[in-house]
Design an enzyme around this catalytic site. Structure first.
Site, short mmCIF file in Angstrom:
data_model
loop_
_atom_site.label_atom_id
_atom_site.label_comp_id
_atom_site.label_asym_id
_atom_site.label_seq_id
_atom_site.Cartn_x
_atom_site.Cartn_y
_atom_site.Cartn_z
N HIS A 57 1.92 -6.39 3.17
CA HIS A 57 1.29 -5.38 2.31
C HIS A 57 2.14 -5.09 1.08
CE1 HIS A 57 -1.63 -1.95 1.88
NE2 HIS A 57 -0.74 -1.70 0.92
N HIS A 59 1.96 -4.64 -3.60
CA HIS A 59 1.17 -4.51 -4.85
C HIS A 59 1.94 -5.19 -5.97
CE1 HIS A 59 -1.81 -1.59 -3.29
NE2 HIS A 59 -0.84 -1.37 -2.42
N GLN A 152 -9.08 -0.02 -6.26
CA GLN A 152 -8.26 1.21 -6.27
C GLN A 152 -9.11 2.48 -6.48
OE1 GLN A 152 -4.30 1.90 -6.53
NE2 GLN A 152 -5.53 3.56 -5.69
N HIS A 210 -6.92 -0.47 2.63
CA HIS A 210 -6.15 0.76 2.64
C HIS A 210 -7.03 1.75 3.39
CE1 HIS A 210 -3.88 -1.20 -0.45
NE2 HIS A 210 -3.05 -0.17 -0.58
N GLU A 213 -5.20 6.71 4.33
CA GLU A 213 -3.86 6.98 3.82
C GLU A 213 -3.79 8.44 3.39
OE1 GLU A 213 -2.51 4.61 0.52
OE2 GLU A 213 -0.44 5.27 0.75
N ASP A 309 4.99 -2.60 0.55
CA ASP A 309 4.00 -1.82 -0.21
C ASP A 309 4.34 -1.72 -1.69
OD1 ASP A 309 1.73 -0.38 -0.75
OD2 ASP A 309 2.27 1.40 0.39
ZN LIG Z 1 -0.85 -0.26 -0.61
#
Ligand SMILES: [Zn+2]
Length: 425
Positions: A57, A59, A152, A210, A213, A309
């Site tokens: 995981h 970005h 997102q 995701h 969260e 992450d």
């Molecule tokens: Zn993430």
């Protein structure tokens, strides 16, 4: 003749004094004192040889952008998302590629040879998708980069996100992403999970969302994700990332949820460095940790990986591609301090994420790709304790990175220390 042989290695399963022979980029023999000649030999000196670290995981479109256009002052998830929104119009393909390539160099030096990165598809130009597809090709000889189409801003909340996601998949992005807890309502969140799972099932793709969260104990999209995974026969191909709300859920509810996740073959990814800093922000004291229930999921037979992450981006100012640091934090936050539990933390940054990504030829068996890391540590637990140096990183039988052992091994019991404490007296 064998191309390369590693002598006298300890393996993650505890076998000692093992030689590993490599030819044509593959592992050709594994065993004690192999009677083989090789063009090149490495003496592992009893240290741990592991298959490469895998980050399930990340970005990569945001990485190394810390401070652009400004710093996240509150350190919260929501300011991070707002900041990313400010940064997006300023991104250029060239800068994205350059930062991602730099991160991949860091990764290789730390023995991290496979990364699953989410890429935001909410910008209609799909600039970041193009950039990371380019990076994926560039780094392929030394690092497997798997991309997730990540909406997102939410696929129902953003008018063009679902169409963009489908375009990104057509362009070559591998995995379907989602963010149900960010949709306008719980009902929209559940609907987004249904739409995305059905699309992925149709296309024969993996899913990694995701999911939940937040610290809201009623954020239960993981249940919906498990339900659709089961309904659509996608066992083994679906992952819920973060799942932090599970930390705050009612115990009775979780006692039903975990068997459902197991039955559905859903995997989980916790991101300890990020979860411990972003969650619990609305609490005074006591403050919740915010990481999902890792030992309980493992006990229920659910595969759990730890991810990095973020590294130096709008959400997190630190991070360095060191998966041993990630395992170290995961171990502490989850209080996984027993011997087996500590070894499970090492597995959460190696074998388990490899399984979640569906990596082919991963491992130290004969016939596997000759991808491995020699660590300056006797076993997996010591590797985590010391965040041990990666003495050699090998990809397809070639040495791609070397790091010398630290000069002063002050923290290795039973090993000689070459520090003169009288210096300067
Ligand atoms: Zn993430």
């Amino acid at each position: 003749m064998t191309d390369l042989i590693l002598r006298n290695a300890t393996l993650p399963d505890g076998r000692k004094s093992i030689d590993i022979a490599i030819s044509g980029g593959l592992i050709t023999a594994v065993g004690p004192r192999l009677p083989l000649a090789a063009a090149q030999e490495i003496d592992a000196a009893g240290n741990l040889v592991t298959p490469p670290f895998v980050d399930a995981h990340f970005h990569m479109d945001a990485t190394l952008s810390y401070g652009l256009p400004r710093v996240n002052q509150s350190g919260t998830l929501l300011e991070g998302i707002a900041l990313w929104g400010e940064l997006k119009p300023l991104l250029t393909q060239e800068a994205l590629v350059q930062r991602a390539m730099q991160y991949c160099d860091w990764a290789v030096a730390r023995g991290l040879l496979a990364v699953r990165s989410h890429v935001d598809i909410c910008d209609d130009s799909l600039l970041a998708v193009e950039a990371l597809l380019h990076v994926k090709k560039q780094v392929a000889p030394y690092l497997d980069l798997q991309l997730v189409a990540f909406p997102q801003d939410g696929i129902l909340r953003s008018a063009t996100a679902f169409a963009n996601l489908k375009r990104a998949i057509t362009m070559g992005v591998d995995v379907v992403g989602g963010i149900p807890h960010f949709e306008r309502t719980m009902a929209d969140g559940a609907e987004s999970v249904r739409l995305l799972c059905e699309y992925a099932a149709e296309q024969g793709l993996r899913v990694d969302m995701h999911c939940d969260e937040s610290d809201d104990p009623l954020s239960r999209h993981i249940e919906t994700l498990a339900y659709h995974t089961h309904r659509l026969g996608m066992q083994g191909r679906v992952t819920g990332s973060h799942l932090t709300s599970m930390h705050s859920m009612d115990n009775y509810y979780v006692s039903k949820l975990l068997p459902l996740m197991h039955e559905s073959g859903v995997a989980a990814i916790a991101n300890p460095l990020i979860n411990i800093t972003l969650q619990g922000r609305h609490d005074s004291y006591p403050k919740r940790r915010g990481m999902t229930r890792v030992p309980e999921m493992l006990a229920a037979g659910i595969p759990v990986a730890f991810g990095q992450d973020c590294a130096m981006d709008p959400w997190y100012s630190l991070g360095s591609s060191d998966m041993l640091e990630v395992a170290h934090m995961g171990l502490h936050v989850a209080q996984m301090t027993g011997q087996d539990a500590m070894r499970a933390c090492f597995k959460a940054v190696t074998e388990t994420p490899a399984q979640i990504l569906g990596l082919q030829g991963y491992g130290l068996e004969v016939g596997c790709n000759a991808d491995m890391v020699l660590l300056d540590a006797q076993d997996a637990i010591e590797a985590i304790r010391l965040r041990a140096a990666r003495l050699f990183v090998i990809r397809r039988g070639k040495i791609v990175s070397r790091t010398p052992a630290p000069h002063a091994q002050l923290d290795l019991p039973g090993r000689p220390v070459d520090v003169d404490f009288r210096l300067g007296q």
